[in-house]
Scaffold this active site. Sequence first.
Site, PDB file in Angstrom:
ATOM      1  N   LYS A 246       0.843  -1.207   0.000  1.00 63.30           N
ATOM      2  CA  LYS A 246       0.000   0.000   0.000  1.00 63.30           C
ATOM      3  C   LYS A 246       0.869   1.244   0.000  1.00 63.30           C
ATOM      4  O   LYS A 246       2.020   1.241   0.461  1.00 63.30           O
ATOM      5  CB  LYS A 246      -0.955   0.038   1.199  1.00 63.30           C
TER       6      LYS A 246
ATOM      7  N   ASP B  87      -2.926  -1.457   9.564  1.00 65.41           N
ATOM      8  CA  ASP B  87      -3.044  -1.504   8.103  1.00 65.41           C
ATOM      9  C   ASP B  87      -3.562  -2.845   7.585  1.00 65.41           C
ATOM     10  O   ASP B  87      -3.769  -2.996   6.376  1.00 65.41           O
ATOM     11  CB  ASP B  87      -1.659  -1.303   7.445  1.00 65.41           C
TER      12      ASP B  87
HETATM   13  O1  C5P Z   1      -0.851  -0.957  14.161  1.00 63.99           O
HETATM   14  P1  C5P Z   1       0.576  -1.272  13.901  1.00 63.99           P
HETATM   15  O2  C5P Z   1       1.062  -2.461  14.696  1.00 63.99           O
HETATM   16  O3  C5P Z   1       0.909  -1.405  12.460  1.00 63.99           O
HETATM   17  O4  C5P Z   1       1.403  -0.016  14.408  1.00 63.99           O
HETATM   18  C1  C5P Z   1       2.794  -0.044  14.584  1.00 63.99           C
HETATM   19  C2  C5P Z   1       3.214   1.146  15.429  1.00 63.99           C
HETATM   20  O5  C5P Z   1       3.004   2.361  14.688  1.00 63.99           O
HETATM   21  C3  C5P Z   1       2.403   1.338  16.697  1.00 63.99           C
HETATM   22  O6  C5P Z   1       2.953   0.594  17.753  1.00 63.99           O
HETATM   23  C4  C5P Z   1       2.537   2.830  16.931  1.00 63.99           C
HETATM   24  O7  C5P Z   1       3.788   3.145  17.503  1.00 63.99           O
HETATM   25  C5  C5P Z   1       2.540   3.396  15.516  1.00 63.99           C
HETATM   26  N1  C5P Z   1       1.188   3.808  15.072  1.00 63.99           N
HETATM   27  C6  C5P Z   1       0.605   4.945  15.616  1.00 63.99           C
HETATM   28  N2  C5P Z   1      -0.634   5.336  15.201  1.00 63.99           N
HETATM   29  C7  C5P Z   1      -1.290   4.648  14.252  1.00 63.99           C
HETATM   30  C8  C5P Z   1      -0.702   3.501  13.654  1.00 63.99           C
HETATM   31  C9  C5P Z   1       0.550   3.115  14.097  1.00 63.99           C
HETATM   32  O8  C5P Z   1       1.186   5.596  16.497  1.00 63.99           O
HETATM   33  N3  C5P Z   1      -2.497   5.067  13.844  1.00 63.99           N
END
Ligand code: C5P
Length: 294
Positions: free
Chosen positions: A10, A136
């Site tokens: 993406k 995502d």
């Molecule tokens: O959701 P995911 O595991 O992909 O997110 C990885 C990291 O990215 C989270 O631990 C956070 O630090 C950051 N993040 C965030 N806000 C979001 C998505 C991700 O702060 N909306």
Amino acid sequence: MSTTVRAAAKINLHLGVGRAREDGFHALDTVYQAISLYDDVTVSDAAVDSVSVTGAAYVDLAGVPTDGSNIALRALAEAACSGSHLVHLVKSIPVAGGMAGGSADAAAALLAHDRLHGLDQPDDVLLAQAARLGSDVPFSLVGGTARGRGRGELVEPIADSGSWWWVVVPSDVGLSTPEVYRHFDRLFPHAPERPAEPGELLTALASGEPVRLARALHNDLQAPAIDLRPELGALIERGETAGALRGIVSGSGPTCVFLCDSRDGAMEVLAELSEVHDVVLTATGPVAGAHVLA
Ligand code: C5P
């Protein structure tokens, strides 16, 4: 018995980032697009759980965990189904590149496991499992072009009849997503609670005109990513000088993507950037979300 599912990388055409929420995640208002760079994930019945990885020469395969921490293996635990599995990843999506490669693997593994065992869980159940795995992952299931809200996991498809040409420049060394978000907090301590909305982007997308889309591209993580990796700023300038309509950092980076006016335009930009970068790719979007290959 095995099932293979393909899932796409993406990019974010619009990435509005708000202040960190109480749970530490940032409020997002984003427009995702799935582009034609893929990981293929095969899930097979096996005596013990394991992960194996192969892929394109430019992918940092050593950066993919092959133990229980691998997100594709964790995805299998989401559905109530006993048994152990081998998960084989064939990767073309850069690792830690800001293109949701891990999320694509998780979405593909969820779907492959579901179909392998004939569970046929409804979409809303798969989407809820995906959301628990990462912000995502639901989009990786859905694909196409879609708006993402909440922390990115609340996905709503958007009609997109365009066929957009991108040049993609991965970096040798990945960037940590949490680190880029932390740097966003340092640079913008007074970020608004509500992220920037993608109104202009949606209008440009509906016009089907690459020049308008180029103008409307927006990424609030670009400033922190370039502050951490100043060479990305130079790369974007170089791509734009080479004829790209616009270059942006993809998500949290460090991959940079360049919107071009046509296939020919993309080939010209690819040729110029290939003089200074070992790995330069082209891709089109939007493409489908996770789907069964075999
Ligand atoms: O959701 P995911 O595991 O992909 O997110 C990885 C990291 O990215 C989270 O631990 C956070 O630090 C950051 N993040 C965030 N806000 C979001 C998505 C991700 O702060 N909306």
